[in-house]
Design an enzyme around this catalytic site. Structure first.
Site, PDB file in Angstrom:
ATOM      1  CG  ASP A  57      -2.264  -0.642   0.987  1.00  0.00           C
ATOM      2  OD1 ASP A  57      -2.663  -0.782  -0.184  1.00  0.00           O
ATOM      3  OD2 ASP A  57      -2.928  -1.014   1.981  1.00  0.00           O
ATOM      4  NE  ARG A  82      -0.859   2.026   4.030  1.00  0.00           N
ATOM      5  CZ  ARG A  82      -1.275   3.123   3.401  1.00  0.00           C
ATOM      6  NH1 ARG A  82      -2.566   3.440   3.413  1.00  0.00           N
ATOM      7  NH2 ARG A  82      -0.427   3.896   2.756  1.00  0.00           N
ATOM      8  NE  ARG A 127      -8.036   2.719   7.690  1.00  0.00           N
ATOM      9  CZ  ARG A 127      -7.400   2.408   6.567  1.00  0.00           C
ATOM     10  NH1 ARG A 127      -6.232   2.933   6.292  1.00  0.00           N
ATOM     11  NH2 ARG A 127      -7.934   1.551   5.709  1.00  0.00           N
ATOM     12  CG  HIS A 156      -8.117   7.755   4.654  1.00  0.00           C
ATOM     13  ND1 HIS A 156      -7.400   6.901   3.844  1.00  0.00           N
ATOM     14  CD2 HIS A 156      -7.502   7.714   5.871  1.00  0.00           C
ATOM     15  CE1 HIS A 156      -6.417   6.344   4.545  1.00  0.00           C
ATOM     16  NE2 HIS A 156      -6.456   6.818   5.769  1.00  0.00           N
ATOM     17  CB  CYS A 256      -5.037   7.510  -2.111  1.00  0.00           C
ATOM     18  SG  CYS A 256      -6.718   7.498  -1.553  1.00  0.00           S
TER      19      CYS A 256
HETATM   20  N1  ARG Z   1      -5.413   0.258   0.958  1.00  0.00           N
HETATM   21  C1  ARG Z   1      -5.090   1.529   1.529  1.00  0.00           C
HETATM   22  C2  ARG Z   1      -5.553   1.575   2.967  1.00  0.00           C
HETATM   23  O1  ARG Z   1      -6.626   1.100   3.238  1.00  0.00           O
HETATM   24  C3  ARG Z   1      -5.697   2.652   0.743  1.00  0.00           C
HETATM   25  C4  ARG Z   1      -5.295   3.987   1.239  1.00  0.00           C
HETATM   26  C5  ARG Z   1      -5.919   5.091   0.466  1.00  0.00           C
HETATM   27  N2  ARG Z   1      -5.371   6.319   0.822  1.00  0.00           N
HETATM   28  C6  ARG Z   1      -6.063   7.440   1.050  1.00  0.00           C
HETATM   29  N3  ARG Z   1      -5.428   8.540   1.253  1.00  0.00           N
HETATM   30  N4  ARG Z   1      -7.381   7.420   1.155  1.00  0.00           N
HETATM   31  O2  ARG Z   1      -4.878   2.087   3.843  1.00  0.00           O
END
Ligand code: ARG
Length: 263
Positions: A57, A82, A127, A156, A256
């Site tokens: 990612d 991550r 998040r 997000h 993203c």
């Molecule tokens: N697969 C990644 C995650 O879930 C996607 C992140 C997307 N990034 C963003 N800025 N919305 O963390």
């Protein structure tokens, strides 16, 4: 930007991700290369972070931190998958002249933080934590508008809201957003602070229409977001449609994969 050389979907940390379905890394790279060329064609300078094998990612460079005034508030990722990315981002910001600020709170950088005409818009709920918003205000000495995200598809801030015009010229900032992604207080705050907004439908937000990048004039946007593209053109922007279908499988789009640097 971080080239998706190791991109795939090998775990699920948002509703877009299905590890049992195939991904095409070469296609992801081609689509990403095309986006990089679009930015260069618009006259923007692009800098690169080296991808790390296994960090699938890492292409989502927006999540690695948040910068204003040459300061970088570093990321602390919500999911263990991550977390190892954070070291690469820290090293990059330090090596490129940013004053780095270690986070005490979980936060995913520009994924949840946006700069809009002197104020910082900040999302929490999935998040980044609300505590990170307090840190943001302290690190940057600016007003932070804290917004709670309530729909897991829009996990997000940058998939629920775009800053179209950060009002560098002193006028009011302009945004586009999906009201239902926010709780009632957030909806009321956005309506009050940004009365002249573009409202995007849930269907188009679900293909990450709002995960767009604006330089105040050109808006780089998912090509299938037809109504949003028409609304942008009607409001005087130049939409620049791109195809990032492969990265959508991981729940990411234009914004993203683009960390905006405010030196
Ligand atoms: N697969 C990644 C995650 O879930 C996607 C992140 C997307 N990034 C963003 N800025 N919305 O963390």
């Amino acid at each position: 930007m971080c080239r998706p050389e190791y991109f795939t979907v090998s775990y699920a940390i948002n509703p877009f991700m299905h590890p049992d379905e195939p991904t095409d890394t070469a296609l992801a790279v081609r689509q990403w290369d095309a986006l990089r060329d679009v930015y260069r064609g618009l006259g923007h300078e692009v800098e690169f972070l080296a991808p790390v094998p296994g960090l699938v990612d890492m292409v989502f460079a927006a999540n690695g931190g948040f910068t204003v005034d040459g300061r970088a508030y570093l990321a602390s990722f919500a999911y263990p998958e991550r977390r190892p990315e954070a070291d690469s981002f820290r090293a990059w910001f330090a090596a490129h002249g940013f004053e780095t600020h270690e986070p005490a709170s979980v936060n995913e950088g520009e994924g949840d933080f946006a700069f809009a005409g002197g104020v910082i818009l900040a999302g929490h709920g999935f998040r980044s934590t609300a505590d990170s918003h307090t840190e943001l205000a302290r690190v940057f000495g600016r007003e932070v508008l804290s917004l709670r995200l309530v729909d897991e598809r829009f996990y997000h801030l940058d998939v629920a809201l775009t800053v179209l015009d950060s009002a560098a010229t002193g006028g009011p900032a302009r945004i586009a957003y999906l009201p239902s992604a926010f709780d009632e207080a957030g909806q009321a705050l956005l309506a009050q602070r940004f009365p002249d907004s573009i409202i995007v439908s849930e269907q188009e937000a679900a293909i990450l229409a709002l995960n767009s990048v604006s330089d105040g004039r050109n808006v780089v946007v998912a090509q299938d977001a037809h109504d949003y593209i028409a609304a942008l053109a009607g409001a005087g922007y130049t939409p620049v449609p791109v195809d990032l279908s492969e990265l959508l499988k991981s729940g990411g789009g234009v914004k993203c994969v683009s960390q905006e640097l405010r030196r």
